[in-house]
Design a protein around this motif. Structure first.
Motif, PDB file in Angstrom:
ATOM      1  N   VAL A 110       0.843  -1.201   0.000  1.00  0.00           N
ATOM      2  CA  VAL A 110       0.000   0.000   0.000  1.00  0.00           C
ATOM      3  C   VAL A 110       0.874   1.245   0.000  1.00  0.00           C
ATOM      4  N   ALA A 111       1.897   1.248   0.841  1.00  0.00           N
ATOM      5  CA  ALA A 111       2.789   2.406   0.898  1.00  0.00           C
ATOM      6  C   ALA A 111       3.498   2.625  -0.434  1.00  0.00           C
ATOM      7  N   ARG A 112       4.034   1.557  -1.022  1.00  0.00           N
ATOM      8  CA  ARG A 112       4.752   1.692  -2.295  1.00  0.00           C
ATOM      9  C   ARG A 112       3.844   2.185  -3.410  1.00  0.00           C
ATOM     10  N   SER A 113       2.588   1.816  -3.352  1.00  0.00           N
ATOM     11  CA  SER A 113       1.662   2.219  -4.421  1.00  0.00           C
ATOM     12  C   SER A 113       1.403   3.714  -4.436  1.00  0.00           C
ATOM     13  N   LEU A 114       1.753   4.398  -3.355  1.00  0.00           N
ATOM     14  CA  LEU A 114       1.508   5.836  -3.285  1.00  0.00           C
ATOM     15  C   LEU A 114       2.487   6.632  -4.139  1.00  0.00           C
ATOM     16  N   ALA A 115       3.709   6.147  -4.297  1.00  0.00           N
ATOM     17  CA  ALA A 115       4.752   6.940  -4.955  1.00  0.00           C
ATOM     18  C   ALA A 115       4.337   7.483  -6.326  1.00  0.00           C
ATOM     19  N   THR A 132      -3.907   7.375   2.038  1.00  0.00           N
ATOM     20  CA  THR A 132      -2.887   6.390   2.387  1.00  0.00           C
ATOM     21  C   THR A 132      -2.350   6.626   3.788  1.00  0.00           C
ATOM     22  N   ALA A 133      -2.131   7.875   4.158  1.00  0.00           N
ATOM     23  CA  ALA A 133      -1.631   8.158   5.503  1.00  0.00           C
ATOM     24  C   ALA A 133      -2.610   7.662   6.566  1.00  0.00           C
ATOM     25  N   LEU A 134      -3.894   7.916   6.352  1.00  0.00           N
ATOM     26  CA  LEU A 134      -4.889   7.434   7.313  1.00  0.00           C
ATOM     27  C   LEU A 134      -4.953   5.913   7.328  1.00  0.00           C
ATOM     28  N   LEU A 139      -3.830   0.621   9.766  1.00  0.00           N
ATOM     29  CA  LEU A 139      -3.295  -0.737   9.622  1.00  0.00           C
ATOM     30  C   LEU A 139      -2.175  -1.004  10.623  1.00  0.00           C
ATOM     31  N   ARG A 140      -1.456   0.029  11.008  1.00  0.00           N
ATOM     32  CA  ARG A 140      -0.462  -0.156  12.071  1.00  0.00           C
ATOM     33  C   ARG A 140      -1.154  -0.514  13.387  1.00  0.00           C
ATOM     34  N   ASP A 141      -2.286   0.132  13.656  1.00  0.00           N
ATOM     35  CA  ASP A 141      -2.996  -0.111  14.909  1.00  0.00           C
ATOM     36  C   ASP A 141      -3.895  -1.339  14.852  1.00  0.00           C
ATOM     37  N   ALA A 142      -4.232  -1.791  13.648  1.00  0.00           N
ATOM     38  CA  ALA A 142      -5.093  -2.970  13.488  1.00  0.00           C
ATOM     39  C   ALA A 142      -4.525  -3.859  12.383  1.00  0.00           C
ATOM     40  N   PRO A 143      -3.362  -4.461  12.602  1.00  0.00           N
ATOM     41  CA  PRO A 143      -2.700  -5.242  11.533  1.00  0.00           C
ATOM     42  C   PRO A 143      -3.522  -6.419  11.042  1.00  0.00           C
ATOM     43  N   HIS A 144      -4.463  -6.886  11.834  1.00  0.00           N
ATOM     44  CA  HIS A 144      -5.291  -8.011  11.392  1.00  0.00           C
ATOM     45  C   HIS A 144      -6.212  -7.628  10.244  1.00  0.00           C
ATOM     46  N   LEU A 145      -6.331  -6.310   9.971  1.00  0.00           N
ATOM     47  CA  LEU A 145      -7.181  -5.848   8.874  1.00  0.00           C
ATOM     48  C   LEU A 145      -6.429  -5.727   7.553  1.00  0.00           C
ATOM     49  N   ALA A 146      -5.167  -6.139   7.525  1.00  0.00           N
ATOM     50  CA  ALA A 146      -4.396  -6.114   6.273  1.00  0.00           C
ATOM     51  C   ALA A 146      -4.758  -7.330   5.434  1.00  0.00           C
ATOM     52  N   ILE A 147      -6.024  -7.414   5.070  1.00  0.00           N
ATOM     53  CA  ILE A 147      -6.525  -8.513   4.250  1.00  0.00           C
ATOM     54  C   ILE A 147      -6.632  -8.034   2.808  1.00  0.00           C
ATOM     55  N   ALA A 148      -6.597  -8.959   1.888  1.00  0.00           N
ATOM     56  CA  ALA A 148      -6.566  -8.595   0.465  1.00  0.00           C
ATOM     57  C   ALA A 148      -7.774  -7.756   0.055  1.00  0.00           C
ATOM     58  N   ALA A 149      -8.940  -8.042   0.618  1.00  0.00           N
ATOM     59  CA  ALA A 149     -10.142  -7.291   0.245  1.00  0.00           C
ATOM     60  C   ALA A 149      -9.990  -5.809   0.536  1.00  0.00           C
ATOM     61  N   ILE A 150      -9.177  -5.463   1.517  1.00  0.00           N
ATOM     62  CA  ILE A 150      -8.948  -4.060   1.866  1.00  0.00           C
ATOM     63  C   ILE A 150      -7.704  -3.523   1.177  1.00  0.00           C
ATOM     64  N   THR A 151      -6.586  -4.195   1.336  1.00  0.00           N
ATOM     65  CA  THR A 151      -5.330  -3.628   0.825  1.00  0.00           C
ATOM     66  C   THR A 151      -5.300  -3.554  -0.695  1.00  0.00           C
ATOM     67  N   ASP A 152      -5.901  -4.510  -1.370  1.00  0.00           N
ATOM     68  CA  ASP A 152      -5.920  -4.449  -2.837  1.00  0.00           C
ATOM     69  C   ASP A 152      -6.682  -3.226  -3.325  1.00  0.00           C
ATOM     70  N   ARG A 153      -7.755  -2.901  -2.642  1.00  0.00           N
ATOM     71  CA  ARG A 153      -8.540  -1.725  -3.052  1.00  0.00           C
ATOM     72  C   ARG A 153      -7.793  -0.428  -2.743  1.00  0.00           C
ATOM     73  N   LEU A 154      -7.087  -0.379  -1.627  1.00  0.00           N
ATOM     74  CA  LEU A 154      -6.303   0.814  -1.312  1.00  0.00           C
ATOM     75  C   LEU A 154      -5.240   1.052  -2.379  1.00  0.00           C
ATOM     76  N   VAL A 155      -4.577  -0.017  -2.780  1.00  0.00           N
ATOM     77  CA  VAL A 155      -3.606   0.083  -3.870  1.00  0.00           C
ATOM     78  C   VAL A 155      -4.295   0.557  -5.147  1.00  0.00           C
ATOM     79  N   GLY A 156      -5.482   0.053  -5.391  1.00  0.00           N
ATOM     80  CA  GLY A 156      -6.217   0.438  -6.589  1.00  0.00           C
ATOM     81  C   GLY A 156      -6.570   1.914  -6.627  1.00  0.00           C
ATOM     82  N   TRP A 157      -6.956   2.488  -5.475  1.00  0.00           N
ATOM     83  CA  TRP A 157      -7.278   3.914  -5.466  1.00  0.00           C
ATOM     84  C   TRP A 157      -6.029   4.744  -5.780  1.00  0.00           C
TER      85      TRP A 157
END
Length: 336
Positions: A110-115, A132-134, A139-157
């Motif tokens: 997710v972080a790399r996709s921001l560049a 991305t900052a939010l 995700l730092r505070d809730a690492p269990h939410l780093a699931i593909a359904a969420i992170t793939d969409r964040l990368v997509g945005w």
């Protein structure tokens, strides 16, 4: 409220902010709320398009805002009540995803996709950085939410926003030390103080000046210093506006507009405010609808509270706050 009382009250707000640590992003929240973090990330991922991801970002910003130790309990409760209403209004968007295994590596993706969305200048008012900052903070505070359904969409945005043509700064980009960014943005807001009370005069998008600045500082605080530096030319382009000539215009009284009042429970409990916020937004007669159009009410106060923590100049914070928050008291005021 006279100026002496304004300085006294605002000074108390700033004292509370600085008591929790000097510098942006310094204050630690009282605790996290797992349900609200999940709702925010889910709403970002379930958005129908990158713009609709505003609602997830609003929930995440609101989550950290109500847990900020600088807020008194009554204000925090009033803001949380509004967030609970957002959850009702956006019930389909916050519907949980099926349980899945988290992938810690996806957070870095997710972080790399921001560049690419930062390169070359400003795109979409800095939304890629803001989202991305939010999301990375959550995700730092809730690492269990780093699931593909969420992170793939964040990368997509981020990929979607990266395809927009950037606005490059007019002046040669000159990277600033991170500790100067908050003061720079607040100083640029203060430059527009002559417009206060003159709602018909055009204004830049002050809201996103602030949320964009906070996002770059947050990225650095989370360890993504190179992304924060890469985003500085875009921020510079964001701030490059000339102050219009006000001539001999007669200004409307804005004594009610202040940082202190934005952090007071009366602002959040005011029935006229709440009636406006809960209506659907439209440009003609509901410009303060939908919590100031897609949740910016929460994101802006979250971001400004953090920037104010980084600035020791009380007068700068006071005057920039009036310029910034005027829009949030009077829907006739132009700008974002």
């Amino acid at each position: 409220m006279n100026r002496r009382d304004f300085v006294r009250i605002t000074g108390g707000v700033l004292a509370a902010l600085h008591a929790r640590g000097v510098g942006p992003c310094a204050a630690a929240p009282r605790r996290t709320d797992p349900d609200l973090l999940a709702a925010g990330l889910t709403a970002m991922a379930r958005a129908s398009g990158w713009f609709e991801a505003h609602w997830g970002a609003a929930l995440l910003a609101g989550h950290y805002l109500v847990l900020d130790p600088a807020l008194d309990a009554a204000t925090a409760r009033a803001i949380r009540d509004e967030l609970d209403l957002v959850l009702v209004h956006r019930a389909d968007q916050v519907r949980p995803f099926p349980a899945a295994a988290a992938d810690p590596r996806a957070v870095e993706q997710v972080a790399r996709s921001l560049a690419p969305a930062l390169t070359g200048g400003l795109r979409a008012h800095g939304h890629a950085a803001i989202y991305t900052a939010l999301a990375l903070r959550a995700l730092r505070d809730a690492p269990h939410l780093a699931i593909a359904a969420i992170t793939d969409r964040l990368v997509g945005w981020n990929r979607t926003i990266a395809r927009k043509v950037p606005t490059a700064p007019r002046a040669e980009p000159a990277p600033r030390p991170r500790e100067q960014l908050a003061a720079r943005t607040l100083s640029r807001l203060r430059d527009f103080a002559p417009l206060v009370g003159l709602p018909r005069l055009p204004r830049p998008n002050f809201t996103h000046w602030v949320t964009h600045t906070e996002a770059l500082l947050r990225l650095a605080a989370l360890g993504h210093v190179e992304l924060a530096e890469l985003g500085q030319p875009g921020l510079q382009a964001h701030l490059e506006y000339e102050v219009p000539d006000v001539g001999d215009s007669i200004a409307v009284d804005r004594a009610a507009v202040s940082f202190a009042n934005m952090l007071a429970p009366d602002y959040w409990r005011d029935e006229s405010h709440r009636a406006a916020w809960h209506r659907s937004w439209n440009e003609r007669d509901s410009r303060n609808g939908d919590w100031i159009a897609s949740g910016h009410l929460f994101k802006l106060l979250y971001a400004f509270t953090d920037l104010a923590r980084a600035v020791d100049d009380r007068e700068l914070v006071e005057r920039s706050a009036v310029v910034l928050f005027e829009r949030y008291f009077d829907p006739e005021v132009g700008g974002g």
